[in-house]
Design a protein around this motif. Structure first.
Motif, short mmCIF file in Angstrom:
data_model
loop_
_atom_site.label_atom_id
_atom_site.label_comp_id
_atom_site.label_asym_id
_atom_site.label_seq_id
_atom_site.Cartn_x
_atom_site.Cartn_y
_atom_site.Cartn_z
N ALA A 43 -5.67 13.68 -40.39
CA ALA A 43 -6.54 14.97 -40.86
C ALA A 43 -7.86 14.88 -40.55
CB ALA A 43 -6.45 15.28 -42.31
N ILE A 44 -8.30 13.43 -40.57
CA ILE A 44 -9.76 13.20 -40.07
C ILE A 44 -10.10 13.28 -38.80
CG2 ILE A 44 -11.61 11.38 -40.12
CD1 ILE A 44 -10.50 10.09 -42.61
N ALA A 45 -9.18 12.77 -37.84
CA ALA A 45 -8.96 12.85 -36.53
C ALA A 45 -9.09 14.58 -36.05
CB ALA A 45 -8.03 12.35 -36.06
N SER A 46 -8.32 15.34 -36.81
CA SER A 46 -8.14 16.72 -36.48
C SER A 46 -9.52 17.62 -36.81
CB SER A 46 -6.88 17.39 -37.34
OG SER A 46 -6.94 18.55 -37.08
N ALA A 47 -10.16 16.93 -37.94
CA ALA A 47 -11.00 17.81 -38.34
C ALA A 47 -12.64 17.37 -37.69
CB ALA A 47 -11.37 17.56 -39.96
N GLY A 48 -12.61 16.27 -36.92
CA GLY A 48 -13.65 15.81 -36.45
C GLY A 48 -13.81 15.27 -35.02
N VAL A 49 -14.56 14.40 -34.70
CA VAL A 49 -14.84 13.77 -33.50
C VAL A 49 -14.12 12.46 -33.44
CG1 VAL A 49 -16.85 15.13 -32.77
CG2 VAL A 49 -17.15 12.88 -34.03
N ASN A 50 -13.61 12.17 -32.08
CA ASN A 50 -12.82 10.79 -31.90
C ASN A 50 -13.20 10.02 -30.64
OD1 ASN A 50 -10.47 11.25 -34.04
ND2 ASN A 50 -10.88 13.24 -32.95
N GLY A 480 -13.55 20.35 -34.26
CA GLY A 480 -14.25 19.09 -33.47
C GLY A 480 -13.50 19.12 -32.22
N ASP A 481 -12.99 18.17 -31.59
CA ASP A 481 -12.38 17.95 -30.34
C ASP A 481 -10.84 18.36 -30.19
OD1 ASP A 481 -11.25 15.60 -31.45
OD2 ASP A 481 -12.76 14.49 -30.33
N SER A 482 -10.02 18.02 -29.29
CA SER A 482 -8.68 18.46 -29.35
C SER A 482 -7.57 17.27 -30.00
CB SER A 482 -8.24 18.66 -27.76
OG SER A 482 -8.49 17.68 -27.28
#
Length: 516
Positions: A43-50, A480-482
């Motif tokens: 969820a953190i990855a989905s909600a932000g930048v990576n 955020g990103d994909s």
């Protein structure tokens, strides 16, 4: 950070020691992160930048100390002077600007100072196993679970005398797991010597040697070699080792000494980044590194820095520190003192939560434990998010969550490697949206939970591990990103691309500024 009229922007940074890995046949050619069920991390990855981060630089398999310096914005090629001061400060010894010998695995760290004696040296050491007949170190870690035996052996070594050097004082203090600290005080010592640690199992124990042509270096090598021999004599004859031998366990009969360095003098973290920092880090070298950067070390009851650590306590300590002054801030460790001092009354802007057990899993080649350990880390993130969200509802704070690793420790290798690690960062409110809404976050249990045991995990077969992965709810891309999952492969598609660890704090600060 932030004016009284606006919410204070605060960052919860979780550093998962040894996070990265490689594809493992036993896991269906997945990495442990890919095989684990980690909805909160996803969820953190989905909600932000990576992105993918090389902790120091591309192709460098670095140590944790240099990696942490780099991630926190201090170029190790400029500032690093060895592990000794970090380990020693983390053990509670007050180290001033003095030469220190670095980490030893029943290894050790040394210093020499100008207080009380002309010189002294500190050592952080591991209890290790030596084949006395062949001189081969069969195990550089006698036993990770050494919490009962370690203090007993340290007590036996504390105050020992060196027959050829009676003027030297030797003090020994237990650290965590298989590690202890040693300090030797006396004259005519040099930091310019080699160590005794062969760095790999099943290699000959080395002798310390002078690395320059000075009398001090030659003398120090002689002191260190006698220290190693005398410690082994005491350990070999100790009844605790006789008991371990009858139980079929590794004996702890040698101290391996390696490296040297000096305490670094650097700008404090707050002056460099404009963020008041705190840290939960039971691992002594990381706590000492934090102290070197003027980062407050928080007390977290039950946090041990090993497999038996209490992750809920760590999450709670960081959450309270980031939500002060509305919450009671945890007390802060002071090196050289038995008592703790109160934490910063106005709270902290940057909370560093350090988790060691995942790195241990890599070193111990415990594949399923690394998977299950990552799932436990994910559970702790859910608890942290709930506590922060409750504080956010007061309107006083705006929170950000950041997760990464200091290096990869693949279970196939059993050691640090040069593979990059995933990095992810998001706003807490976007995490809440990605995980399913406020009700999901607030329903998270705050009950303490133990990490799974290594033995229990290794008894699981691969089908059970993969079944858990298949049943895990998939989080789709939210903002955020994909990227919508946290692992080494997905992070490569992130908007941050691949970057060196020295840029991490700049990325964090830019993210805060863009979301002000």
């Amino acid at each position: 950070m932030g004016s009284p009229a606006e919410p204070k922007r605060r960052v919860a940074f979780m550093l998962v020691y040894g996070l990265g890995d490689v594809s493992i046949p036993k896991l269906g050619c997945k990495t442990p992160l890919q095989a684990a069920c980690v909805p909160n991390l996803d969820a953190i990855a989905s909600a932000g930048v990576n992105g993918l981060m090389d902790p120091v630089e591309v192709g460098l398999g670095c140590g944790s100390d240099t990696a942490h310096l780099s991630l926190l914005g201090y170029d190790p090629r400029v500032y690093y002077r060895g592990r000794g001061a970090f380990e020693s400060m983390g053990l509670g010894w007050q180290c001033h600007l003095e030469i220190l010998h670095s980490r030893c695995d029943l290894a050790s760290e040394f210093t020499y100072s100008h207080k009380l004696f002309p010189y002294s040296f500190y050592q952080q050491s591991n209890f290790a196993t030596l084949d006395e007949k062949t001189g081969i170190v069969t195990s550089r870690r006698a036993d990770r679970h050494f919490e009962e035996e370690g203090p007993i052996l340290c007590s036996a070594l504390d105050g020992m005398k060196l027959p050829s050097f009676p003027e030297y004082e030797v003090r020994v203090r237990y650290a965590t797991e298989h590690r202890c600290g040693v300090v030797v005080k006396g004259p005519r010592l040099s930091g310019n010597i080699s160590g005794t640690d062969p760095l790999k199992d099943n290699r000959l124990l080395l002798e310390a040697k002078a690395l320059d042509d000075t009398n001090e270096a030659r003398h120090t090598a002689a002191v260190v070699n006698e220290l190693s021999r005398e410690i082994s004599k005491i350990l070999v004859s100790h009844p605790l080792n006789a008991k371990r031998l009858t139980e079929g366990k590794n004996v702890a009969n040698v101290v391996l000494l390696r490296g040297c360095g000096i305490r670094i003098k650097v700008p404090p973290f707050e002056k460099k980044h404009g963020l008041w920092p705190c840290m939960v880090a039971p691992t002594k070298i990381i706590a000492g590194l934090g102290l070197s950067l003027d980062i407050d070390i928080l007390e977290a009851p039950g946090a041990t820095g090993d497999y038996r650590t209490l992750l809920t306590s760590k999450a709670t300590a960081i959450a309270h520190a980031l939500s002060a002054p509305s919450q009671t801030c945890p007390s802060v460790f002071v090196p050289g003192e038995d008592e703790h001092k109160p934490g910063r009354s106005d709270g902290y802007d940057f909370g560093f939560l350090h988790i060691k057990a995942i790195d241990d899993a890599g070193h111990d080649k415990a594949t399923i434990f690394k998977v299950k350990g990552l799932e436990a880390v994910d559970q702790a993130i859910g608890q942290l998010a709930k506590l922060l969200w409750q504080a956010k509802l007061t309107g006083n704070f705006q929170y950000f969550i950041c997760v990464s690793g200091d290096h990869s420790t693949p279970v196939e290798y059993g050691d640090h490697s040069f593979e990059p690690v995933p990095f992810t960062m998001c706003r807490l409110k976007d995490f809440v949206g990605a995980i399913g809404g406020e009700s999901v976050v607030l329903e998270t249990s705050l009950d303490p939970f133990p990490l799974p045991t290594v033995k229990a995990c290794e008894d699981l077969n691969e089908d059970i591990a993969l079944e858990a992965e298949r049943q895990c709810k998939q989080v789709q891309s939210f903002s955020g990103d994909s990227v919508f999952e946290l692992n080494e492969i997905a992070a490569a598609r992130g908007s941050l691309g691949r970057f060196p660890g020295g840029e991490m704090m700049g990325i964090v600060k830019r993210f805060l500024k863009l979301n002000a």
